[in-house]
Write an enzyme that holds these catalytic residues in place. Structure first.
Site, PDB file in Angstrom:
ATOM      1  N   HIS A   1       0.832  -1.203   0.000  1.00 12.90           N
ATOM      2  CA  HIS A   1       0.000   0.000   0.000  1.00 12.90           C
ATOM      3  C   HIS A   1       0.868   1.256   0.000  1.00 12.90           C
ATOM      4  O   HIS A   1       0.528   2.244  -0.608  1.00 12.90           O
ATOM      5  CB  HIS A   1      -0.895   0.062   1.239  1.00 12.90           C
ATOM      6  CG  HIS A   1      -1.529  -1.231   1.583  1.00 12.90           C
ATOM      7  ND1 HIS A   1      -2.372  -1.869   0.726  1.00 12.90           N
ATOM      8  CD2 HIS A   1      -1.424  -2.021   2.671  1.00 12.90           C
ATOM      9  CE1 HIS A   1      -2.778  -2.996   1.287  1.00 12.90           C
ATOM     10  NE2 HIS A   1      -2.215  -3.114   2.456  1.00 12.90           N
TER      11      HIS A   1
ATOM     12  N   ASP B   1      -0.987  -6.453  11.756  1.00 20.49           N
ATOM     13  CA  ASP B   1      -1.450  -5.789  10.542  1.00 20.49           C
ATOM     14  C   ASP B   1      -2.599  -6.596   9.957  1.00 20.49           C
ATOM     15  O   ASP B   1      -3.231  -7.382  10.681  1.00 20.49           O
ATOM     16  CB  ASP B   1      -0.283  -5.606   9.546  1.00 20.49           C
ATOM     17  CG  ASP B   1       0.309  -6.912   9.062  1.00 20.49           C
ATOM     18  OD1 ASP B   1      -0.244  -7.987   9.393  1.00 20.49           O
ATOM     19  OD2 ASP B   1       1.324  -6.869   8.335  1.00 20.49           O
TER      20      ASP B   1
ATOM     21  N   ARG C   1       3.316  10.678   9.798  1.00 19.30           N
ATOM     22  CA  ARG C   1       3.125  11.867  10.610  1.00 19.30           C
ATOM     23  C   ARG C   1       4.226  12.893  10.328  1.00 19.30           C
ATOM     24  O   ARG C   1       5.400  12.536  10.237  1.00 19.30           O
ATOM     25  CB  ARG C   1       3.193  11.532  12.111  1.00 19.30           C
ATOM     26  CG  ARG C   1       2.284  10.424  12.563  1.00 19.30           C
ATOM     27  CD  ARG C   1       0.931  10.957  12.995  1.00 19.30           C
ATOM     28  NE  ARG C   1      -0.025  10.921  11.908  1.00 19.30           N
ATOM     29  CZ  ARG C   1      -0.764   9.861  11.577  1.00 19.30           C
ATOM     30  NH1 ARG C   1      -0.689   8.760  12.252  1.00 19.30           N
ATOM     31  NH2 ARG C   1      -1.600   9.927  10.565  1.00 19.30           N
ATOM     32  N   ALA C   2       3.833  14.159  10.215  1.00 22.59           N
ATOM     33  CA  ALA C   2       4.835  15.223  10.178  1.00 22.59           C
ATOM     34  C   ALA C   2       5.386  15.386  11.593  1.00 22.59           C
ATOM     35  O   ALA C   2       4.632  15.443  12.557  1.00 22.59           O
ATOM     36  CB  ALA C   2       4.201  16.522   9.708  1.00 22.59           C
TER      37      ALA C   2
ATOM     38  N   ARG D   1     -11.700  15.180  12.572  1.00 20.41           N
ATOM     39  CA  ARG D   1     -10.318  14.727  12.768  1.00 20.41           C
ATOM     40  C   ARG D   1      -9.554  15.718  13.643  1.00 20.41           C
ATOM     41  O   ARG D   1      -9.585  16.924  13.412  1.00 20.41           O
ATOM     42  CB  ARG D   1      -9.630  14.554  11.417  1.00 20.41           C
ATOM     43  CG  ARG D   1     -10.292  13.461  10.601  1.00 20.41           C
ATOM     44  CD  ARG D   1      -9.789  13.416   9.192  1.00 20.41           C
ATOM     45  NE  ARG D   1      -8.373  13.078   9.126  1.00 20.41           N
ATOM     46  CZ  ARG D   1      -7.671  13.115   7.997  1.00 20.41           C
ATOM     47  NH1 ARG D   1      -8.228  13.500   6.876  1.00 20.41           N
ATOM     48  NH2 ARG D   1      -6.405  12.772   8.005  1.00 20.41           N
TER      49      ARG D   1
ATOM     50  N   SER E   1       0.522  17.874   9.273  1.00 18.86           N
ATOM     51  CA  SER E   1       1.443  17.610   8.169  1.00 18.86           C
ATOM     52  C   SER E   1       1.341  18.680   7.076  1.00 18.86           C
ATOM     53  O   SER E   1       0.279  19.240   6.829  1.00 18.86           O
ATOM     54  CB  SER E   1       1.178  16.236   7.582  1.00 18.86           C
ATOM     55  OG  SER E   1      -0.187  16.103   7.257  1.00 18.86           O
TER      56      SER E   1
HETATM   57 FE   LIG Z   1       2.363  -5.322   7.265  1.00 13.45          FE
END
Ligand SMILES: [Fe+2]
Length: 593
Positions: free
Chosen positions: A10, A182, A445-446, A476, A557
């Site tokens: 991804h 995951d 993440r920034a 958010r 970000s």
């Molecule tokens: Fe993974």
């Protein structure tokens, strides 16, 4: 000895390690400008080589994040175990919602460079992966245009071992418990429990697909009208607006088992049959139709489901972590994998289990598996574990390129004598400032080198950021960057959180002071900043504290909604001009509207 790590998933990425130290880590999306780019990371590899000043000829080992042969064994076993439901994978469109999968024919005709879909590999994507792993040397040389000799050996590394190595080998400890979680790994593993001892990682237990916390979260994310494998963070943010009306029902989706294991009740799901992130007819009967993918306000019912999902994830995570702690006796926990991006769960793992210490690296999801693969192969070949910076390891650009970007855009700018002070003053005056410095940070993440900064005290800061700059869903939250040694004054824990993967409660008496970073449920996703991690950013926040008495800034970000974080100075200037940011600190240069 150079080891090049590659992940194509991804979030494709490449990492380069020299004698055990990280030379570079680049996510393909940052260079290609395609968010979550899952194509072969040719541009990222080229960037890594350029940063090191070498060509592929000098690379000794290439470490790939996946073992396709084990995947085939798992997929066949899975297919037979779940017959006849799994016959659904032979239909190109197996679902009532979600996307279409690539047919077998299209996969076989492809060149090995294309992305696979976001679905599980029960269809043609599996063959694509297999082809890539056998032809990686040629694919890699072709992709970066390398001609001439290449001596590197290819190593295919177990996916969860990549995740585990990415966290444990970068941690400062030589003993720690490891959890990686995951959707699915190469051998079907979805949750991997291990222990790190010196340079070694010892298996303890694996939970295998279709039982998977990543799959659970992705399937419900899709049901809630968001993009599975991408928008789980939005669902985590949405959960804060939910009530426990659906919690008891959502608890039925996952059963806790002895020995730290868990299993999904598959009657609620379809992912094991179709390979797509789908819930079953039984789920739709119980919870209603899926929410369409739209940017309209989310009805309370779906926020309640997000709440139930999030709480159940945390409960299962605590169950797994408590067992592993008891089993290993370790007091330190390191974690990685896409589920490790769930910073709300991470905060509870630290505060509500006997683990006393917590470590994650910033690219906790699949992008970081490129780094983990490289580190695993490097240490297997005698290299020491890295000791240096593991956060700011991306591309960097010089002042000449910054000035060119400003001049090309026709902007008036000046060199600031103290850019940290200039920026702190502007933020205290209520300005929203683009902050672009040094090497790009790893991960989603920034962390203070490609950030948009604002005043946490403003009641309207969040709405202004959303309306003027970020154009994203109003539910958010925005996160704080807080001086590390002051965090305990504001949050329920002052534990170091340098990569923003821990959420803590904002202390009740402080919430009024920093409304812009306090989420609907009174929490904040904290980044702690020390002078050792990032001296310039630390000085900026220190100056802001001297001016305002508040030792933190809002850090989001540096990008527009659904755009990768800016990488080059030209992209930073472009984003600054496209949005209503008030000012831009580009290296030492200052410009404002
Ligand atoms: Fe993974």
């Amino acid at each position: 000895m150079y080891v090049l790590g590659i992940n194509q998933h991804h979030d494709s990425a490449a990492a380069l390690v020299r004698d055990g130290e990280i030379v570079a880590f680049v996510e393909e999306e940052r260079v290609s400008r395609v968010k979550h780019d899952g194509t072969f990371p040719a541009r990222a590899v080229r960037q890594c080589l350029a940063i090191a000043g070498i060509t592929l000829a000098e690379v000794d080992h290439v470490a790939y994040f996946w073992q396709a042969r084990r995947e085939v064994v798992h997929a066949l076993r899975h297919f037979v175990t779940h017959l006849p439901a799994t016959l659904a994978v032979f239909r190109n469109d197996a679902g009532t919602y979600g996307g279409r999968s690539a047919g077998l024919g299209a996969t076989l005709r492809s060149d090995g460079l294309q992305s696979h879909s976001d679905d599980y590999h029960v269809g043609g994507a599996l063959l694509l992966h297999l082809r890539r792993s056998y032809m990686l040397k040629k694919i890699l040389c072709d992709a970066v245009g390398h001609v001439g000799p290449a001596r590197f050996r290819v190593h295919l590394v177990d996916h969860h071992l990549c995740h585990a190595a990415s966290a444990y080998l970068l941690s400062p400890w030589d003993h720690a418990a490891i959890i990686t979680w995951d959707g699915i790994g190469s051998d079907g593993t979805s949750t991997y429990l291990a222990v790190g001892e010196g340079d070694r990682i010892r298996d303890i237990r694996r939970v295998r697909f279709p039982h998977s916390l990543g799959a659970l979260y992705a399937c419900v994310t899709s049901y809630l009208g968001f993009h599975p494998t991408r928008d789980e963070g939005k669902v985590m943010g949405l959960a804060a607006y939910g009530e426990p009306t659906q919690l008891a029902a959502m608890r039925e989706l996952v059963r806790l088992l002895p020995d730290g294991r868990y299993e999904l009740d598959l009657s609620w799901f379809r992912h094991h049959a179709t390979g797509k992130h789908q819930m079953s007819a039984q789920f739709l009967d119980r919870f209603g139709p899926p929410r369409p993918r739209t940017r309209d306000a989310v009805p309370q019912h779906y926020a309640d489901i997000a709440y139930g999902l999030q709480v159940r994830l945390e409960e299962v995570g605590l169950h797994v972590a408590r067992w592993l702690q008891q089993h290993t006796g370790q007091t330190r926990l390191v974690t990685a994998g896409g589920v490790a991006l769930n910073s709300v769960m991470n905060g509870r793992l630290l505060l509500e289990t006997p683990f006393e210490e917590f470590f994650a690296q910033p690219a906790a999801a699949d992008d970081g598996s490129a780094l983990g693969a490289a580190l695993r192969v490097a240490t297997d070949h005698g290299a020491p574990r890295p000791t240096g910076n593991y956060i700011f390891i991306g591309p960097e650009y010089g002042e000449a390129e910054m000035e060119k970007a400003l001049a090309d855009a026709g902007l008036t700018y000046a060199r600031s004598a103290d850019i940290a002070d200039t920026t702190a003053q502007a933020i205290a005056d209520g300005k929203i400032v683009g902050w672009y410095q040094g090497r790009m940070e790893a991960g989603p993440r920034a962390l203070g080198n490609r950030s948009i900064l604002a005043d946490p005290r403003g009641k309207d800061t969040k709405d202004r950021l959303n309306a003027k700059v970020k154009h994203r869903e109003s539910f958010r939250p925005f996160a704080p960057s807080c001086l590390a040694d002051r965090a305990a004054e504001y949050f329920a824990s002052g534990y170091p959180s340098p990569v923003m993967l821990l959420v803590f409660d904002v202390l009740e008496h402080q919430r009024e002071r920093v409304p812009a970073i306090t989420h609907a449920d009174g929490t904040a996703r904290v980044q702690t900043v020390s002078a050792a991690d990032n001296p310039l950013y630390h000085r900026l926040i220190t100056r802001f504290d001297e001016i305002t008495g508040v030792p933190m800034v809002v850090n989001t970000s540096f990008n527009d909604n659904e755009e990768p974080i800016v990488c080059t100075p030209a992209e930073a200037v472009n984003c600054y001009l496209r949005t209503d940011m008030d000012a831009l600190a580009l290296g030492p240069f200052w410009t404002q509207k």
